[in-house]
Every structure is written in C-alpha cells, then in structure tokens.
Design an enzyme around this catalytic site. Structure first.
Site, PDB file in Angstrom:
ATOM      1  N   LYS A 186      10.788  10.253   0.972  1.00  0.00           N
ATOM      2  CA  LYS A 186      10.938   9.721   0.101  1.00  0.00           C
ATOM      3  C   LYS A 186       9.869   9.811  -1.222  1.00  0.00           C
ATOM      4  O   LYS A 186       8.588  10.833  -0.374  1.00  0.00           O
ATOM      5  CB  LYS A 186       9.224   8.470   1.295  1.00  0.00           C
ATOM      6  N   THR A 241      -0.562  -0.592  -1.746  1.00  0.00           N
ATOM      7  CA  THR A 241       0.704  -0.325  -0.450  1.00  0.00           C
ATOM      8  C   THR A 241       0.381   0.407   0.403  1.00  0.00           C
ATOM      9  O   THR A 241       1.335   0.931   1.496  1.00  0.00           O
ATOM     10  CB  THR A 241       1.058   0.591  -1.528  1.00  0.00           C
ATOM     11  N   GLY A 261       0.346   0.958   4.076  1.00  0.00           N
ATOM     12  CA  GLY A 261       1.738   0.697   5.797  1.00  0.00           C
ATOM     13  C   GLY A 261       3.020   0.892   4.828  1.00  0.00           C
ATOM     14  O   GLY A 261       4.052   0.883   5.713  1.00  0.00           O
ATOM     15  N   THR A 262       3.012   1.020   4.009  1.00  0.00           N
ATOM     16  CA  THR A 262       4.467   1.420   3.250  1.00  0.00           C
ATOM     17  C   THR A 262       5.384   2.547   4.343  1.00  0.00           C
ATOM     18  O   THR A 262       6.981   1.868   4.861  1.00  0.00           O
ATOM     19  CB  THR A 262       4.823   2.386   2.016  1.00  0.00           C
ATOM     20  N   GLY A 263       5.171   3.235   4.489  1.00  0.00           N
ATOM     21  CA  GLY A 263       5.734   4.541   5.146  1.00  0.00           C
ATOM     22  C   GLY A 263       5.823   4.076   7.038  1.00  0.00           C
ATOM     23  O   GLY A 263       6.949   3.853   7.196  1.00  0.00           O
ATOM     24  N   CYS A 264       4.705   2.776   7.897  1.00  0.00           N
ATOM     25  CA  CYS A 264       5.557   2.846   8.864  1.00  0.00           C
ATOM     26  C   CYS A 264       6.164   1.346   8.504  1.00  0.00           C
ATOM     27  O   CYS A 264       7.074   1.475   9.659  1.00  0.00           O
ATOM     28  CB  CYS A 264       4.163   2.118   9.247  1.00  0.00           C
TER      29      CYS A 264
END
Length: 272
Positions: free
Chosen positions: A181, A212, A214-217
């Site tokens: 990412k 932003t 929580g984007t990875g989860c």
C-alpha cells in the site's frame, strides 16, 4: 419472508482483530465493511483498546485461550468463507492465530498491523519474527503499508520504484500474494499487487481529506469479502480499492482529531 429467502445465507467472513472503541478501525470497521459489501461478518476479539480520534489511550490483550475459543466456536459451527486478521499484539497471539488459520482451508487476508493511524504501537517488537515466520506463510494476501514493510523487512520505500523491491521482500516470507500500500507516498494513491509473476498497479486520486482512520482495516476486510464471494485475488483487490477510495472521499470529522472513513458511503447514510 419466504422459506427460500430464509434458507439462503450470505458468504461468511471472520475478522480476527482488536476493538476500536471509537468505531473507526479494528473489529468495528471490519464489520461495517462486511455489511456494506453484502457478506456476513463474524469476529474474534484479540484485544480491547481505549481509542478515539486523538489516539490510543490504552490496550489490553485477551488471553490466548479466549481467542482460540472464539475462533473454534465460530468456525466449527457456522463455518467461514474467508478470514481477515488485524491487530495481534504479541508473539503468542500471532502464533496461535497463524496455527488456526493454517488449519482452515479458506482464503486469508493478513493486515500486519504495527502502528495505529496516530503512531501508537499495536504490535510488540518481539512479535515481528512470529509475523514473518508463522503468519505471513499462511496468508493468501498480505497487505502491509510502507511503514509495516520497513518494520518487517527493513526495506525503505520512498517512491513507486521501490514498491517491487518491497513486494519481493515480503513475498520471501511466504504469502501467496502481497499488496504493497503506497498511501504514504506523494501523488496519487498507488498500490502494487503481485504474486511474484503477475503484477497489478492500482491507482486512485488522492483526496484532500485528513479523516482516514481505519483505511487499512477497511481495505483488508473488503478484500476478504470479495474472496468470500468467489472473486480472484486481483478482482477482490480491485473492488476493495474502489470501495475504500469512496470511503476515504466521504470520510468525516469526529471528535477533535482524525475522523473515520465512511463505510456506508454507497448508501448515502454515513456512520452517524
């Protein structure tokens, strides 16, 4: 409701992760994502955090026995079509979850969470080797960001040119696919997906929106949802990228710090 509609259950996705009391990341983000994408979300809680828009004020790991019991309770009765992992704070938890996933014949998405959006550590340094040698080898897709790549492999990425090198370093630990990412780079939001032979570059505009959390989860849960529906890895990742891009664009202020992405953006309802 007819008998036939009652009998038809959606694909089942299990998240193994920590709780975010602020509702923007962790288990809460995972379950919202799964609902938005039409799968049945289930959860194994690994840790409880006191967390808000300003950061993580405290974290309490659950006993390994509690994590194992939750997993077996769900998988042995309800069954599962894909598994996603998030916060696994200790080596003991990492190794336990790796063993459980390795014994479950479904796709798995490993988000090797190292730090929170605010820079708070969520993984003990002593657990890094267990992630490398136990968890990554059982992953269908690993989804590290650039900080996590550096933490796991020592490879520092400062431009798109370095993303192939980062992917090779992660693939060396055994996941089938890796999604690097590149959200921390400047310019467009670029991610790089590869299994060592196929390559896919995924690009999206970068929005001027600081909310932003929580984007990875959210991205990892969206990938797991696609895999549970029977999509190929490239298809699931592309669909997940589209979903999370919309969620980032619609992210909203909450509290005094970094607000969450909007998991319900396609419905025009938001999380509030």
């Amino acid at each position: 409701m007819s008998a036939s509609s009652r009998a038809s259950a959606p694909p089942r996705v299990l998240t193994v992760a920590g709780s975010d009391s602020g509702g923007g990341a962790g288990i809460q983000a995972d379950l919202k994502t799964m609902l938005a994408l039409g799968v049945h979300g289930m959860s194994v809680l690994t840790a409880v955090t006191a967390q808000n828009s300003l950061g993580v004020q405290g974290a309490w790991e659950l006993p390994v026995e509690a994590v194992r019991a939750q997993y077996r309770s769900v998988v042995d009765d309800i069954g599962v079509d894909a598994v996603k992992t998030g916060m696994l704070s200790s080596a003991e938890l990492v190794e336990t979850v790796a063993e459980l996933i390795g014994g479950t014949a479904v796709p798995s998405v490993v988000d090797p969470v190292g730090v929170s959006k605010h820079g708070d550590s969520l993984l003990a340094a002593s657990a890094l080797d267990s992630v490398r040698t136990k968890l990554l080898p059982v992953a269908t897709v690993a989804t590290p960001n650039l900080d996590e790549v550096a933490q796991l492999t020592g490879v520092e990425v400062e431009s798109e040119d370095g993303m192939r090198r980062a992917a090779a370093a992660v693939l060396a630990y055994g996941p089938t696919w890796v999604l690097i990412k590149g959200g921390h780079l400047s310019g467009d939001a670029v991610d790089f997906l590869t299994d060592g032979s196929q390559e896919h570059w995924l690009r999206a505009p970068r929005f001027d929106n600081r909310h932003t959390h929580g984007t990875g989860c959210t991205l990892a849960s969206a990938i797991a949802s696609g895999l549970a529906k029977g999509q190929s890895v490239p298809e699931a990742v592309a669909a997940a990228k589209e979903y999370v891009t919309g969620a980032i664009a619609a992210g909203f202020a909450l509290g005094g710090g970094i607000g969450p992405v909007d998991h319900g953006w396609r419905f025009g309802t938001g999380d509030v």
